[in-house]
Design an enzyme around this catalytic site. Structure first.
Site, mmCIF file in Angstrom:
data_model
loop_
_atom_site.group_PDB
_atom_site.id
_atom_site.type_symbol
_atom_site.label_atom_id
_atom_site.label_comp_id
_atom_site.label_asym_id
_atom_site.label_seq_id
_atom_site.Cartn_x
_atom_site.Cartn_y
_atom_site.Cartn_z
ATOM 1 N N TYR A 15 -24.519 -25.393 3.728
ATOM 2 C CA TYR A 15 -23.154 -25.312 4.254
ATOM 3 C C TYR A 15 -22.511 -26.670 4.027
ATOM 4 C CZ TYR A 15 -19.578 -24.516 7.899
ATOM 5 O OH TYR A 15 -18.401 -24.363 8.606
ATOM 6 N N TYR A 169 -24.191 -15.496 14.904
ATOM 7 C CA TYR A 169 -24.743 -16.853 14.926
ATOM 8 C C TYR A 169 -24.165 -17.652 16.083
ATOM 9 C CZ TYR A 169 -25.620 -21.698 13.765
ATOM 10 O OH TYR A 169 -26.007 -23.016 13.842
ATOM 11 N N HIS A 170 -22.847 -17.708 16.167
ATOM 12 C CA HIS A 170 -22.212 -18.530 17.188
ATOM 13 C C HIS A 170 -22.373 -17.951 18.589
ATOM 14 C CE1 HIS A 170 -20.160 -20.128 13.573
ATOM 15 N NE2 HIS A 170 -20.246 -21.249 14.247
ATOM 16 N N LYS A 550 -10.312 -30.542 26.233
ATOM 17 C CA LYS A 550 -10.741 -30.390 24.841
ATOM 18 C C LYS A 550 -9.578 -30.796 23.939
ATOM 19 C CE LYS A 550 -13.760 -28.537 23.108
ATOM 20 N NZ LYS A 550 -14.922 -29.173 22.420
ATOM 21 N N ASP A 554 -11.170 -29.020 17.959
ATOM 22 C CA ASP A 554 -12.569 -28.653 18.134
ATOM 23 C C ASP A 554 -12.688 -27.494 19.114
ATOM 24 O OD1 ASP A 554 -15.348 -28.597 18.403
ATOM 25 O OD2 ASP A 554 -15.293 -30.105 19.995
ATOM 26 N N HIS A 556 -15.644 -25.891 19.778
ATOM 27 C CA HIS A 556 -16.979 -25.776 20.366
ATOM 28 C C HIS A 556 -16.869 -26.127 21.845
ATOM 29 C CE1 HIS A 556 -18.525 -26.188 16.140
ATOM 30 N NE2 HIS A 556 -19.302 -25.235 16.607
#
Length: 682
Positions: A15, A169-170, A550, A554, A556
């Site tokens: 990646y 995945y996440h 935040k 981003d 996440h």
């Protein structure tokens, strides 16, 4: 020895993407020369969230976690001297997936290629963006329409392309259990397939082609047996859903097609050399069993918990795959787990529990309704909180973190700041200048002549207006998007046009509804911290208030959410407004809520630009008694710079004890308000 027919290896990717299209192109060509068999493109956050590099929210984010692609010129440079008809290209892009696919198609046309020959994948899974990754732009309804239109278009025009890569995945990164990972991914697939079927864009006789192009992107954690069984359960459930719900008779079209990025959540900053064996074990879970073997694998690098991997680190991960595929005898045998009663029992249990959760979501109205209600997000926040509690309590053991913590000096990180790659701070300024030049020099013509001819361009404004017209109606948006690409429209202009029609969406945070994961019985660490919070609040004349912010793009948000939940359970009043805020918005909220501390969470590398801005704005407002703490993947040198700028404390992944962090926050509040230290241990 009898000659055996070897199975073909999976696609091997890393990646990759950073800084600029030119730098990333050089990296791709170097990786292909090393034996990589596919490309996996990482885009930067402005590209993922539909902003141009000179937008206020893009500040500090340009080229950091991926490559900026702002227009057709960038896409040309990204794939210069790379023949796209010979590539299998995965693009990790979701909210703006249609736009990036359009740019890719136009570059292929300019290379003189038949687009029907293009092979690759656009991730294009918006549900997991609402739940875990945070690069969503539009509300669920319009987002599902964009996905539906892309699928219908590719089935007719780019038949070898995977238009969606449903991404569990996440979900695992956000705390999902194996059952939740299966159930939420399958519920997303059902929502997408129902939408395509109900749109009427694909004839019933071609619906099997739609099902056959649905792919999945799955996480593989370190619990080897459980992860391998999860993959077998995924395949069994997908076969059942596609056969029973959609009537797909062709077994080849029902095949569960998936690629894997092995788990990054479990990579540790402490003793990072241990990450190599974690990565190998996780890879084995999705390659060792032939009947559940991934068809594409990309591995993280050993140092991703420290920062951005260098080309050498990515090469190491590629070589791990190559050794397994070419030196071992793995590919010479049929499935070595077939007939195992242990495996079958575990798979049966996962299938049963996952189907029950899928049914529960369907009763709510499906995946989109479960997103909007906040159910899915609150479940993930709760699961993640429970996992963190197990780690902190020692029930879940992590070598080098909560057991076997003593270590010899590590030669890999002896010079920690040289053990990761850093992005030149001047890159952003160069990219911003370049997009200004693009806007002033892009080709214009007096008539709109796009509509399929890649070498005749409408004016930019005509293409944008055409896109808005299409968005306000019901037609497939892909042709209007291709016309924008050919006209030189930018990523931000394409997204802004759709924002005007569709609006934007702020996803539920899941914090307020998350149950308590850590008990606070007398004598426990949390009980001691609660006492510190109560006593400090009494001395300051009210309940302690913490703003968790935040800044930037981003998305996440897992760490921020866990801090918010634990601070709430420790007695704080928590202000958490979710992701994607400017420093100005964060400071405005801090002043309006009269908070005692501001906690900033940044994992994208933009801390050097955004955190000082927050500090300056607080000082200008006279809020010098409000300490600012920062958490994220922050190199040592940057952490020292932040402290010199006025940050009270910096926390990185090695600081896994959330209760202890909350205690430190109370200490910083007391220090900032000139209160004596408390004798309450924590």
């Amino acid at each position: 020895m009898t000659e055996r027919q070897k199975d073909r290896p999976w696609l091997m990717r890393t990646y990759a993407g950073h800084s600029t299209a030119e730098a990333s192109n050089e990296l791709y060509r170097r990786n292909l020369a090393k034996g990589q068999t596919g490309l996996s493109v990482a885009f930067d956050l402005p590209t993922q969230t539909g902003y141009d590099p000179d937008h206020i929210l893009a500040r500090g984010e340009v080229g950091r976690v991926g490559v900026p692609v702002s227009h057709l010129g960038d896409m040309r440079r990204l794939f210069q001297d790379i023949p796209l008809d010979q590539m299998n290209t995965s693009m990790t892009i979701n909210a703006t997936a249609m736009w990036l696919l359009a740019l890719y198609q136009v570059v292929a046309e300019e290379q003189g290629l038949d687009i029907a020959a293009l092979q690759g994948t656009t991730q294009n899974d918006i549900v997991k963006e609402y739940l875990s990754r945070g690069t969503h732009v539009f509300p669920p309804g319009p987002s599902l329409r964009l996905t539906t239109d892309m699928i219908a278009y590719t089935v007719s025009h780019i038949p070898k392309w995977n238009p969606i890569n449903i991404c569990s995945y996440h979900l695992q990164e956000a705390g999902a259990t194996p059952v939740q990972e299966i159930a939420y991914a399958m519920s997303t697939a059902i929502a997408v397939l129902d939408a395509v079927r109900d749109s009427g864009q694909v004839p019933a006789e071609k619906f099997g082609d739609v099902v056959a192009r649905i792919s999945f992107f799955v996480n593989a954690g370190v619990r080897f047996i459980e992860e391998m069984c999860k993959m077998r359960a995924f395949g069994r459930i997908w076969d059942q859903i596609t056969r029973e719900r959609y009537g797909i008779e062709n077994a080849k079209q029902r095949r569960f097609r998936y690629g894997v990025q092995v788990n990054s959540l479990g990579l540790t900053e402490a003793q990072p050399e241990n990450n190599v064996q974690r990565i190998v074990l996780e890879m084995l879970a999705v390659t060792l069993s032939k009947d559940a073997r991934a068809r594409a694998v990309q591995l993280p690098a050993w140092n991703e918990a420290l920062g951005l991997p260098r080309p050498w680190d990515q090469q190491w991960s590629l070589r791990i795959q190559q050794v397994l595929a070419h030196e071992s005898d793995l590919l010479e045998y049929e499935d070595i787990f077939a007939g195992s009663h242990v495996i079958e029992k575990k798979v049966d249990a996962l299938v049963t529990e996952s189907l029950a959760e899928i049914e529960r979501i369907q009763e709510m109205g499906g995946a989109m309704a479960a997103v909007e209600s906040g159910y899915l997000k609150s479940q993930l926040v709760s699961s993640h909180a429970e996992r963190r509690a197990r780690i902190e309590g020692g029930d879940e053991k992590i070598v080098g973190v909560n057991i076997y913590e003593s270590t010899e000096p590590n030669p890999l990180t002896a010079d920690l700041d040289a053990a990761i790659m850093t992005v030149d701070h001047q890159v952003e300024a160069r990219v911003v200048r370049a997009i200004g030049e693009w806007r002033t020099t892009r080709q214009e013509s007096s008539d709109r002549q796009g509509l399929g001819d890649p070498f005749h361009y409408p004016t930019t404004q005509q293409a944008i207006e055409r896109l808005k017209e299409a968005a306000a109606g019901t037609e497939n948006l892909m042709e209007a998007t291709l016309e924008c690409a050919r006209a030189g429209v930018t990523t931000g202009e394409w997204s802004e046009a759709l924002r005007e029609v569709f609006g934007e969406f702020r996803a539920p945070t899941g914090v307020s509804s998350a149950p308590v994961a850590v008990t606070a019985e007398e004598g426990t660490p949390l009980a001691l911290v609660r006492e510190k919070v109560r006593r400090t609040g009494d001395e300051l004349g009210g309940k302690l208030r913490l703003l968790v912010g935040k800044p930037g793009l981003d998305g996440h948000s897992n760490g921020a959410e866990q801090i918010a939940v634990r601070a709430r359970d420790a007695g704080f009043e928590v202000v958490y407004q979710g992701i994607r805020l400017t420093p100005e918005q964060i400071v405005s909220a801090a002043l309006a809520e009269d908070v005692h501390c501001v906690g900033l969470s940044i994992l994208s590398g933009s801390h050097a630009e955004l955190v000082p801005d927050v500090l300056d704005r607080l000082r200008e407002a006279g809020a010098t008694d409000v300490p600012v703490i920062v958490g994220g993947i922050i190199p040592n040198a940057d952490a020292e710079d932040l402290k010199r700028a006025g940050v009270a404390a910096v926390f990185t992944p090695k600081d896994f004890g959330i209760t202890e962090i909350i205690g430190r926050i109370v200490d910083e509040i007391r220090l900032a308000n000139k209160l004596d230290p408390l004798e309450v241990p924590a």
